[in-house]
Design a protein around this motif. Structure first.
Motif, PDB file in Angstrom:
ATOM      1  N   LYS A   1     -10.079  -2.257  15.505  1.00 26.55           N
ATOM      2  CA  LYS A   1     -11.004  -2.382  16.415  1.00 26.55           C
ATOM      3  C   LYS A   1     -12.450  -1.579  15.935  1.00 26.55           C
ATOM      4  CE  LYS A   1      -8.044  -2.097  20.540  1.00 26.55           C
ATOM      5  NZ  LYS A   1      -7.691  -1.263  21.596  1.00 26.55           N
ATOM      6  N   HIS A   2     -12.416  -0.748  15.020  1.00 31.03           N
ATOM      7  CA  HIS A   2     -13.386   0.161  14.442  1.00 31.03           C
ATOM      8  C   HIS A   2     -14.166  -0.691  13.236  1.00 31.03           C
ATOM      9  CE1 HIS A   2     -11.796   3.231  16.988  1.00 31.03           C
ATOM     10  NE2 HIS A   2     -12.811   3.513  16.900  1.00 31.03           N
ATOM     11  N   VAL A   3     -13.507  -1.804  12.865  1.00 32.87           N
ATOM     12  CA  VAL A   3     -14.129  -2.446  11.639  1.00 32.87           C
ATOM     13  C   VAL A   3     -15.026  -3.738  12.325  1.00 32.87           C
ATOM     14  CG1 VAL A   3     -13.638  -3.783   9.496  1.00 32.87           C
ATOM     15  CG2 VAL A   3     -12.393  -1.921  10.387  1.00 32.87           C
ATOM     16  N   LYS A   4     -16.059  -3.897  11.668  1.00 35.28           N
ATOM     17  CA  LYS A   4     -17.064  -5.196  12.042  1.00 35.28           C
ATOM     18  C   LYS A   4     -16.430  -6.584  11.838  1.00 35.28           C
ATOM     19  CE  LYS A   4     -21.349  -2.897  10.752  1.00 35.28           C
ATOM     20  NZ  LYS A   4     -22.514  -2.841   9.909  1.00 35.28           N
ATOM     21  N   PRO A   5     -16.418  -7.589  12.515  1.00 37.33           N
ATOM     22  CA  PRO A   5     -16.288  -8.793  12.189  1.00 37.33           C
ATOM     23  C   PRO A   5     -16.513  -9.091  10.622  1.00 37.33           C
ATOM     24  CG  PRO A   5     -16.791  -8.871  14.502  1.00 37.33           C
ATOM     25  CD  PRO A   5     -17.207  -7.524  13.959  1.00 37.33           C
ATOM     26  N   GLY A   6     -15.396  -9.437   9.822  1.00 35.30           N
ATOM     27  CA  GLY A   6     -15.770  -9.772   8.539  1.00 35.30           C
ATOM     28  C   GLY A   6     -15.733  -8.697   7.649  1.00 35.30           C
ATOM     29  N   GLY A   7     -15.586  -7.626   8.242  1.00 39.96           N
ATOM     30  CA  GLY A   7     -15.661  -6.092   7.591  1.00 39.96           C
ATOM     31  C   GLY A   7     -14.184  -6.263   6.744  1.00 39.96           C
ATOM     32  N   THR A   8     -13.829  -5.518   5.519  1.00 44.55           N
ATOM     33  CA  THR A   8     -12.687  -5.277   4.628  1.00 44.55           C
ATOM     34  C   THR A   8     -12.099  -4.127   4.796  1.00 44.55           C
ATOM     35  OG1 THR A   8     -14.166  -3.835   3.051  1.00 44.55           O
ATOM     36  CG2 THR A   8     -14.044  -6.666   2.944  1.00 44.55           C
ATOM     37  N   PHE A   9     -10.645  -4.297   4.566  1.00 45.99           N
ATOM     38  CA  PHE A   9      -9.673  -2.945   4.452  1.00 45.99           C
ATOM     39  C   PHE A   9      -9.014  -2.882   3.321  1.00 45.99           C
ATOM     40  CE2 PHE A   9      -7.218  -6.377   6.133  1.00 45.99           C
ATOM     41  CZ  PHE A   9      -5.957  -6.178   5.596  1.00 45.99           C
ATOM     42  N   TYR A  10      -8.677  -1.762   3.070  1.00 48.55           N
ATOM     43  CA  TYR A  10      -8.017  -1.431   1.808  1.00 48.55           C
ATOM     44  C   TYR A  10      -7.001  -0.383   2.051  1.00 48.55           C
ATOM     45  CZ  TYR A  10      -7.217   0.277  -3.179  1.00 48.55           C
ATOM     46  OH  TYR A  10      -6.638   0.419  -4.440  1.00 48.55           O
ATOM     47  N   VAL A  11      -5.490  -0.798   1.748  1.00 49.39           N
ATOM     48  CA  VAL A  11      -4.396   0.021   2.048  1.00 49.39           C
ATOM     49  C   VAL A  11      -3.649   0.181   0.925  1.00 49.39           C
ATOM     50  CG1 VAL A  11      -2.370   0.049   3.252  1.00 49.39           C
ATOM     51  CG2 VAL A  11      -4.560  -0.830   4.538  1.00 49.39           C
ATOM     52  N   GLU A  12      -3.080   1.394   0.608  1.00 59.69           N
ATOM     53  CA  GLU A  12      -2.012   1.690  -0.393  1.00 59.69           C
ATOM     54  C   GLU A  12      -0.872   2.586   0.274  1.00 59.69           C
ATOM     55  OE1 GLU A  12      -3.104   3.511  -4.117  1.00 59.69           O
ATOM     56  OE2 GLU A  12      -4.571   1.836  -4.750  1.00 59.69           O
ATOM     57  N   GLU A  13       0.334   2.001   0.208  1.00 58.51           N
ATOM     58  CA  GLU A  13       1.235   2.689   1.181  1.00 58.51           C
ATOM     59  C   GLU A  13       2.421   2.666   0.282  1.00 58.51           C
ATOM     60  OE1 GLU A  13       1.089   4.411   3.886  1.00 58.51           O
ATOM     61  OE2 GLU A  13      -0.910   4.115   4.373  1.00 58.51           O
ATOM     62  N   TRP A  14       3.611   3.509   1.023  1.00 57.49           N
ATOM     63  CA  TRP A  14       4.871   3.417   0.619  1.00 57.49           C
ATOM     64  C   TRP A  14       5.677   1.952   1.191  1.00 57.49           C
ATOM     65  CZ3 TRP A  14       8.041   8.561   1.399  1.00 57.49           C
ATOM     66  CH2 TRP A  14       7.933   9.326   0.457  1.00 57.49           C
ATOM     67  N   THR A  15       6.556   1.581   0.781  1.00 57.00           N
ATOM     68  CA  THR A  15       7.090   0.390   1.386  1.00 57.00           C
ATOM     69  C   THR A  15       8.524   0.634   1.093  1.00 57.00           C
ATOM     70  OG1 THR A  15       7.170  -0.872  -0.801  1.00 57.00           O
ATOM     71  CG2 THR A  15       5.433  -1.404   0.773  1.00 57.00           C
ATOM     72  N   LYS A  16       9.521   0.014   1.886  1.00 57.09           N
ATOM     73  CA  LYS A  16      10.993   0.004   1.926  1.00 57.09           C
ATOM     74  C   LYS A  16      11.404  -0.998   0.895  1.00 57.09           C
ATOM     75  CE  LYS A  16      15.363  -0.287   4.603  1.00 57.09           C
ATOM     76  NZ  LYS A  16      15.811  -0.336   6.032  1.00 57.09           N
TER      77      LYS A  16
END
Length: 280
Positions: free
Chosen positions: A158-173
């Motif tokens: 909701k807080h990211v503009k349309p067309g904005g980017t995201f970057y995630v690094e997380e643990w996984t099972k």
């Protein structure tokens, strides 16, 4: 969802004022100005260090025109690094008041307060008025939110503009957990093992939030190697660490690093990098 009190079960987040001792050993006076680059070895806890942040800058094409949401910002090292390297603005959101206070102090002393704003908040409930972000970052934050993960991802979106980017690094099972592994995760990592997603489950949650996944990279072997090297390096310097800090802080970190290394070595957990864009 883990709260600020349960997060403190992670011994890495105890004694956070140790950063001030590190600065004193570098010759800095109490509350005096400091160089942001002198913080880079200890003001963030990314498994791959500043390599992660340099890659993030390239992948998201960050520059001085960007406004970045740093979800689960810890000591603010990521936000300061990005601001210093690119001139971008950042909102650093951290739920632990003591960690937030240290982060805010380091940013002020680094003369980056005009670029980096710090707030204490829960990403599931955060509401930023009249501000949408060009990019959002979550590095080892979603792992702590358990059954609220979809709500947190949705609120970030909701807080990211349309067309904005995201970057995630997380643990996984990666495989089913033993009871011993579940105990380590709950007690030492503030992670609910019953709600740790696989990579595909992450993708599904992002899709549902309106985030288009563009890149997925398995980081499991890299993080396993980094964890093993972290334990080895800390073991070699334990005596000096006790002298520089104290035995209690040393024992807390040694315990945390060792327990995390057990999980990585068992291959029950892995790590993933996911990069994408909010649908227009």
């Amino acid at each position: 969802m883990a709260d600020s009190k349960s997060i403190k079960a992670m011994k890495m987040y105890q004694h956070v004022d140790r950063v001030y001792k590190e600065l004193k050993m570098m010759g800095y006076k109490d509350d005096g100005p400091l160089k942001a680059e002198d913080l880079w070895t200890f003001d963030h806890w990314h498994m791959l260090g500043t390599h992660t942040l340099d890659l993030l800058i390239r992948k998201l094409k960050l520059d001085s025109t960007h406004d970045v949401l740093d979800a689960g910002s810890g000591l603010g090292g990521t936000s300061r690094y990005l601001a210093y390297r690119t001139g971008c603005r950042a909102l650093a959101v951290e739920m632990q008041p003591d960690v937030h206070a240290v982060a805010e102090t380091l940013t002020r002393r680094s003369d980056l307060a005009d670029h980096v704003e710090h707030v204490v908040g829960d990403m599931a409930e955060l509401k930023v008025v009249n501000r949408q972000f060009d990019a959002a970052i979550a590095i080892m934050m979603l792992v702590h939110v358990g059954p609220n993960r979809e709500k947190v991802i949705g609120n970030i979106c909701k807080h990211v503009k349309p067309g904005g980017t995201f970057y995630v690094e997380e643990w996984t099972k990666q495989q089913d957990f033993t009871e011993c592994q579940k105990t380590i995760m709950r007690q030492d990592a503030a992670v609910d093992p019953d709600f740790l997603p696989t990579t595909e489950e992450y993708r599904t949650m992002f899709d549902m939030a309106g985030l288009v996944v563009l890149e997925v990279e398995n980081l499991s072997e890299q993080w396993k190697t980094a964890s093993r090297e972290r334990v080895s390096a800390f073991e070699q310097n334990r005596e000096k660490f006790v002298v520089d800090h104290n035995k209690e802080t040393c024992d807390a970190l040694w315990h945390y690093y060792g327990r995390m290394n057990e999980l990585y070595a068992s291959d029950c957990i892995g790590a993933v990098r996911i990069i994408g864009r909010k649908a227009k």
